[in-house]
Design an enzyme around this catalytic site. Structure first.
Site, mmCIF file in Angstrom:
data_model
loop_
_atom_site.group_PDB
_atom_site.id
_atom_site.type_symbol
_atom_site.label_atom_id
_atom_site.label_comp_id
_atom_site.label_asym_id
_atom_site.label_seq_id
_atom_site.Cartn_x
_atom_site.Cartn_y
_atom_site.Cartn_z
ATOM 1 N N GLY A 252 5.854 0.311 -10.144
ATOM 2 C CA GLY A 252 4.536 -0.118 -10.602
ATOM 3 C C GLY A 252 3.378 0.399 -9.770
ATOM 4 N N SER A 253 2.321 -0.382 -9.753
ATOM 5 C CA SER A 253 1.016 0.001 -9.223
ATOM 6 C C SER A 253 1.044 0.350 -7.736
ATOM 7 C CB SER A 253 0.064 -1.165 -9.447
ATOM 8 O OG SER A 253 -1.002 -1.155 -8.545
ATOM 9 N N SER A 254 0.041 1.163 -7.321
ATOM 10 C CA SER A 254 -0.103 1.498 -5.907
ATOM 11 C C SER A 254 -0.638 0.302 -5.115
ATOM 12 C CB SER A 254 -1.017 2.706 -5.735
ATOM 13 O OG SER A 254 -2.277 2.479 -6.328
ATOM 14 N N GLY A 255 -0.901 -0.811 -5.780
ATOM 15 C CA GLY A 255 -1.255 -2.055 -5.098
ATOM 16 C C GLY A 255 -0.042 -2.786 -4.526
#
Lengths: 428, 159
Positions: free
Chosen positions: B79-82
């Protein structure tokens, strides 16, 4: 990790405590990866966003924006004074549009914190473009350039479409890279990891932006984090198409690199794209795969009555705003439906100047910047059903907000905004 | 580095002989606790609520369960780079796992483990998913990259 003299001097405090903390984090991160050294970067895309109640309280308690940066961008226990950034750094999308407090339901105090955070970042040399598409507004890398970028849709664009080299960085590693101009030499920085792993052949014409979104969504789910090589292309895709393709492939899977034979810079031929790798069985994208992908993207959609049409994921280019304004000209958005379009601030200024903003607003739509519905969790009040021309947004937003989501072309989405109903089928 | 354990070790519930796995250190330190095992990759941003350390992703097999204080075994990150920022927040909010064990290395999971500062190990000499089950007691010495697994005693079923 082997550090050179310059890197060792940074770690030992030559350039002050913040740079030393940044180098310490890069060493810990590099060792965790199993990297042997760092590589120079002159181009960073990251985030400093602190406009949430939690971050506000953290800043108040621990010492302002330096405390937020020390903890969340450098992983430092100690609050260090943050100097100007060493290399060119652009800010990614944020959690709200400060010009639209009402739409995003945020109090004035949070807008003040947002503006304060922007000043803090800009004073250190950060470019406040506030977008997931830095390559649309002045940060266009060059083939072979090493980057430290966050944001999956930007990372895949930089690697695949441009041939620049970046892994998916996080808030902390991007912060450390901005202060040092360094990132671990690992993953997609190394040429051997950029070679193709999966052989894909197109058996239908992939032409529209929606087509490219569906292809990306399909291939990402299959290859996950690996590198697809796509052959049998029809018309050469433009920027918007590759933007939607990459964003989709990075959402259904974790694709960070791809090759389009004869189009992208590291794939002049199929053989070059695979290099020493031997691909397995060829994957075929035909009519059945396309149809199944459309069904998957429309999994949550049941009710044709649409409350919200969201365009601009990833942020719209000026070409896409122009297209939307032409589709909207002389029409009116349905009274029970809202149309929000998201773009970088700089492109909104251009749209204002070109008259597109006025066309969109005269029709009853809104052109916004800095954020999107997924990042802000912001949608028109009472939204139950939404429509998108982005495979990425229809993947995320229905899950985040617990709503239904339709996927279609830009024209179908604009029609849905005008008619208040989404009526298109899979034959798009 | 202190030893963190949020659940008390009850020797009656576990086998006395440990199964030992060797790997590669990702983040050093010592920890022990109950294992929480998932075969699903974990999404950070949008997949975990850092206020509770709970997985919130729709259709995830850990949905609704918190990994706070557990020895978390998972395949890797997605998923996200967060991702790193979400796990960073679990540490700041006191809901981080006691230790992290995983098999697929990515920048997301490496940076996430570093900023979570939980002892973390990867590259095991045998498949940890064949050894560790949810509820087992796991001792993690990430400085030496050694994991000791005390299998939970199962009550005889049926007879």
């Amino acid at each position: 990790m082997n550090l050179n003299d310059d890197e060792r001097a940074m770690r030992d405090g030559r350039d002050g405590p913040a740079v030393a903390k940044a180098m310490d984090l890069l060493c810990r991160y590099g060792e965790a990866l199993g990297a042997e050294r760092l590589v120079d970067v002159r181009n960073v895309a990251g985030t400093l966003g602190a406009a949430t109640p939690f971050m506000r309280d953290f800043a108040l308690k621990h010492g302002g924006m330096d405390a937020v940066f020390s903890e969340f961008n450098l992983d430092s226990d100690e609050v260090v004074e943050v100097p100007p950034f060493k290399v060119y750094t652009t800010h990614l999308q944020q959690g709200l549009d400060p010009e639209r407090p009402k739409e995003f339901n945020v109090p004035e105090e949070i807008i003040r914190i947002y503006r304060k955070g922007e000043r803090y970042a800009a004073e250190r040399g950060m470019q406040m473009v506030n977008t997931c598409t830095p390559y649309l507004v002045g940060n266009v890398p060059v083939k072979g350039e090493h980057l430290a970028w966050m944001e999956s849709s930007a990372v895949i664009y930089a690697n695949g479409a441009i041939g620049a080299r970046t892994n998916t960085e996080g808030r902390e590693s991007a912060g450390a890279a901005a202060l040092t101009g360094k990132i671990p030499y690992w993953g997609l920085h190394r040429p051997e990891n950029r070679l193709g792993t999966h052989d894909v052949r197109l058996e239908v014409t992939v032409d529209t932006t929606a087509d490219w979104g569906m292809l990306g969504y399909w291939v990402g789910e299959i290859v996950q984090e690996q590198v697809p090589v796509i052959d049998g292309l029809g018309p050469v895709p433009n920027l918007a198409r590759l933007k939607h393709f990459g964003a989709a492939a990075a959402s259904s899977g974790g694709v960070e690199m791809y090759h389009l034979v004869g189009v992208t810079p590291e794939a002049p031929t199929r053989e070059t794209a695979f290099g020493a790798n031997t691909p397995g069985e060829t994957l075929h994208f035909g009519q059945a795969e396309r149809r199944a992908t459309w069904e998957k993207l429309n999994t949550t959609a049941r009710d044709p009555k649409v409350d919200y049409v969201m365009l601009g994921c990833p942020h719209y280019s000026i070409e896409q705003i122009w297209e939307a304004s032409r589709l909207l000209a002389g029409r009116k958005v349905h009274p029970d439906t809202e149309l929000w379009i998201f773009t970088p601030r700089a492109i909104k200024a251009l749209a204002d100047q070109n008259g597109y903003t006025k066309i969109i607003e005269d029709a009853g739509g809104k052109l916004m910047s800095d954020t999107c519905s997924a990042m802000s969790r912001g949608a028109p009040e009472g939204t139950r059903v939404a429509a998108f021309d982005s495979a990425k947004q229809v993947h995320y937003l229905p899950a985040i907000l617990g709503i239904q989501g339709w996927f279609g072309t830009t024209a179908q989405c604009i029609d849905a905004a005008v008619n208040g109903r989404f009526t298109a089928g899979p034959e798009i | 580095m202190s030893v963190t354990a949020t659940t008390t070790f009850d020797p009656e519930s576990y086998e006395t002989e440990a199964i030992v796995l060797n790997g590669r250190r990702v983040v050093g330190g010592l920890a022990e606790g109950e294992a929480m095992v998932t075969n699903d990759h974990i999404s950070g941003w949008g997949g975990v609520d850092p206020r509770t350390g709970s997985v919130i992703e729709t259709r995830h097999e850990l949905r609704g369960q918190s990994f706070a204080g557990k020895v978390l075994l998972f395949p890797g990150a997605k998923g996200s780079s967060g991702w790193s920022n979400t796990f960073h927040l679990t540490r700041v909010m006191g809901t981080a796992p006691a230790a992290m064990l995983f098999v697929e290395m990515t920048t997301k999971v490496a940076l996430g483990a570093v900023v979570t500062r939980a002892p973390a190990i990867t590259d095991f000499d045998r498949d940890p998913f064949e050894v560790i089950r949810t509820g087992d007691w796991v001792h993690v010495d990430a400085d030496r990259a050694v994991v000791q697994v005390y299998r939970r005693r199962r009550r005889e079923s049926g007879a």
